[in-house]
Write a protein that holds these residues in place. Structure first.
Motif, short mmCIF file in Angstrom:
data_model
loop_
_atom_site.label_atom_id
_atom_site.label_comp_id
_atom_site.label_asym_id
_atom_site.label_seq_id
_atom_site.Cartn_x
_atom_site.Cartn_y
_atom_site.Cartn_z
N GLY A 92 0.80 -1.22 0.00
CA GLY A 92 0.00 0.00 0.00
C GLY A 92 0.84 1.28 0.00
O GLY A 92 0.28 2.37 -0.12
N SER A 146 -3.76 1.57 -2.25
CA SER A 146 -2.69 2.46 -1.81
C SER A 146 -3.19 3.24 -0.59
O SER A 146 -4.36 3.61 -0.50
N VAL A 147 -2.29 3.44 0.37
CA VAL A 147 -2.71 3.96 1.67
C VAL A 147 -2.36 5.44 1.79
O VAL A 147 -1.24 5.84 1.48
N PRO A 148 -3.34 6.27 2.22
CA PRO A 148 -3.09 7.72 2.30
C PRO A 148 -2.28 8.12 3.54
O PRO A 148 -2.71 8.97 4.30
#
Lengths: 95, 474
Positions: B193, B237-239
């Motif tokens: 991610g 995908s990780v913010p």
């Protein structure tokens, strides 16, 4: 053997893979051996353990339903093996 | 020309001691002279590279120079590059030209990088030696009779031989770290991610990550600064904010808590590998880290089976897209469209890809789903929880990257299960979605050995910090 030749042929059909007799023979031996090694999984106590599908904490990613620029039909079809106008051409479906 | 790091090349460009065009020409010449023996590249892109270098020189002349500007990079041939053939080292995609760039490519292009070519790999990233490439096997620069590791073997060999300053690879079960270990370079697999997978040809979507392969840890940090971060086109995908990954390089590790899990020193490890890895860990101890040599991850022995059910299951679904209809190879001699598809896949896929598609199809099929796929997902939870528990006690875990040094070409090619064992120390990290790096820690009989440093999710900075404390140049 963990798997029979008939099972390997059936799996190949599900996976849309054509195999010749030699391949069926080879994959039956190899996949059976691999699955025997993987029996170790069956020995693990997983009572009350939930499954993990992916490792991030993210859930339910949504976006607004908005029209955005995207590839043109020409770009998308540029790699097509066979086409007619804006369509992909394939062999007979039935028959 | 000696092997340059990114930071060295950047200084030369910044001080105008060399132009990007000159640097690129030097690398293209090196590729031309070394490729007959190394065979790291599926496609070499001199015209593209020189055009990009000319543009980079204009940027530099304007004073617009970033850490990667004008520096030659090699890209694993499963990362989509608009207008540049992307084959996944498979007959299935021998002629495929992506109509768009992967997010990592957009980000690198934004920095003004120079792409010198696309690197060889095991077909669809399935393998540990590049012997599963449909085209040819890459040779290890340290010993041409040995494999470079895999699946990102072309990227590792290109960096080790100095055919590119750095490379991008991808890692699903060790495919960045194991070849980095075999070729004596640095390879970082980011947290799942952390780097966008948009445009990465999918193998096992819950495990795949793109990462840097470089000469040293500082370079890995510089590449991470460019490619990491949220991307709305990748829903996984990780913010999380992106830190400056260079900020902890070379910093004091005194008092850090390090676990060396004993299960990683047990099964089939070569004595030379064990000796050099223990020596590297002792060095961390001498630098003031507190090392627990008795750390334990008891279910490590289940990771291989867990991985080889989950990854092939995801692959069997992902690779269903190769049907000879939309792009790539198409065999049209069947009676109908279904026969065409089965024939296309018979001709287009190599043996390892077929094995994994069948293994996955079996594990997901009616009657076997609960016993295999669901069981593996539950064991995945157990393995993750063990890492979570360990990270309550330790800041990082350290292990060998692979139980062996680079093996001979052909040595394991006929025994798929033996090949799987090469990734036994790297697979658990993907199962848990953690960041990990392999760094070179010395040579055993002339062949590189790698140390793996594993961190908590999104702690790439800590991983780089510990790795930088004990890196040695080969």
């Amino acid at each position: 053997m963990a798997l029979s030749k008939e099972e390997v042929s059936r799996i190949a059909e599900l996976a849309r893979l054509k195999l010749d007799d030699g391949e069926v023979e080879k994959f039956t031996t190899q996949l059976s051996y691999i699955l025997e090694q993987f029996q170790i999984l069956q020995e693990v106590d997983t009572t009350d353990i939930p499954p993990t599908a992916q490792a991030t904490p993210i859930k339910n990613v949504l976006r607004k339903d908005e029209v955005k620029p995207s590839l043109s039909v020409e770009e998308v079809l540029a790699n097509a093996p066979d086409r007619e106008g804006d369509f992909l051409r394939i062999n007979t479906v039935l028959g | 020309m000696e092997k340059l790091s990114i930071s060295q090349a950047h200084q030369l460009l910044k001080n105008k001691e060399v132009s990007s065009v000159e640097l690129t020409q030097a690398y293209l010449e090196k590729i031309e002279s070394l490729e007959p023996s190394i065979k790291a590249f599926v496609t070499i892109t001199p015209e593209v590279a020189l055009k990009q270098a000319a543009r980079a020189d204009e940027m530099i002349a304007r004073g617009d120079i970033k850490p990667l500007t004008g520096i030659p990079v090699a890209i694993k041939d499963l990362i989509s590059t608009k207008g540049i053939r992307t084959t996944c080292s498979s007959k299935m995609l021998f002629n495929y030209i992506p109509p768009y760039d992967a997010t990592v490519m957009e980000r690198l292009y934004g920095s003004g990088v120079v792409v010198v070519g696309k690197t060889n790999m095991d077909e669809f990233a399935m393998g540990s030696s590049t012997e599963n490439s449909a085209f040819f096997t890459t040779h290890n620069p340290y010993d041409l009779e040995r494999v470079p590791g895999g699946s990102s073997g072309g990227s590792a060999a290109a960096v080790a031989a100095g055919e590119a300053v750095y490379a991008l690879g991808s890692d699903t079960g060790g495919s960045i770290r194991q070849p980095a270990s075999f070729c004596g370079v640095v390879g970082l697999k980011p947290t799942y991610g952390r780097v966008s997978r948009y445009g990465l040809v999918a193998f096992a979507s819950s495990l795949d990550q793109i990462g840097p392969m470089t000469q040293d840890t500082l370079d890995a940090a510089l590449v991470m600064n460019a490619i990491a971060g949220y991307d709305e086109r990748d829903a996984t995908s990780v913010p999380e904010p992106v830190p400056d990954y260079t900020s902890l390089i070379g910093k004091d590790i005194k008092g850090m808590r390090i676990g060396a899990p004993k299960e990683y020193f047990e099964r089939g490890i070569e004595s030379g590998v064990e000796r050099l890895v223990r020596k590297a860990i002792s060095k961390l101890e001498q630098l003031g880290a507190v090392v627990d040599w008795d750390a334990s991850l008891p279910h490590t022995d289940c990771a291989l089976a867990c991985y080889y059910i989950i990854a092939p299951s995801e692959a069997s679904a992902n690779l269903s897209r190769y049907d000879g209809v939309k792009y790539g190879l198409s065999v049209r001699v069947g009676e109908n469209v279904l026969e065409d598809m089965a024939l296309t896949r018979q001709v287009g896929f190599g043996d390892e890809v077929k094995r994994r598609i069948m293994l996955g199809t079996y594990a997901l099929s009616a009657g076997y789903y609960d016993a295999w796929y669901l069981k593996a997902q539950k064991v995945r939870t157990i393995i993750r929880r063990e890492f979570d528990e360990a990270f309550k006690k330790y800041d990082v875990l350290v292990t060998p990257t692979s139980p062996t040094v680079a093996f001979k070409i052909g040595e394991k090619a006929s025994d798929p299960y033996q090949m799987y064992l090469s990734d036994i120390y790297t697979l658990p990290v993907n199962i848990a979605g953690l960041p990990a790096i392999s760094i070179p820690v010395g040579l055993e009989k002339g062949l590189p050995v790698g140390l793996q440093v594993i961190g908590k999710p999104f702690n790439e900075g800590t991983v780089l910090k510990v790795a930088s404390a004990c890196e040695t140049k080969n």
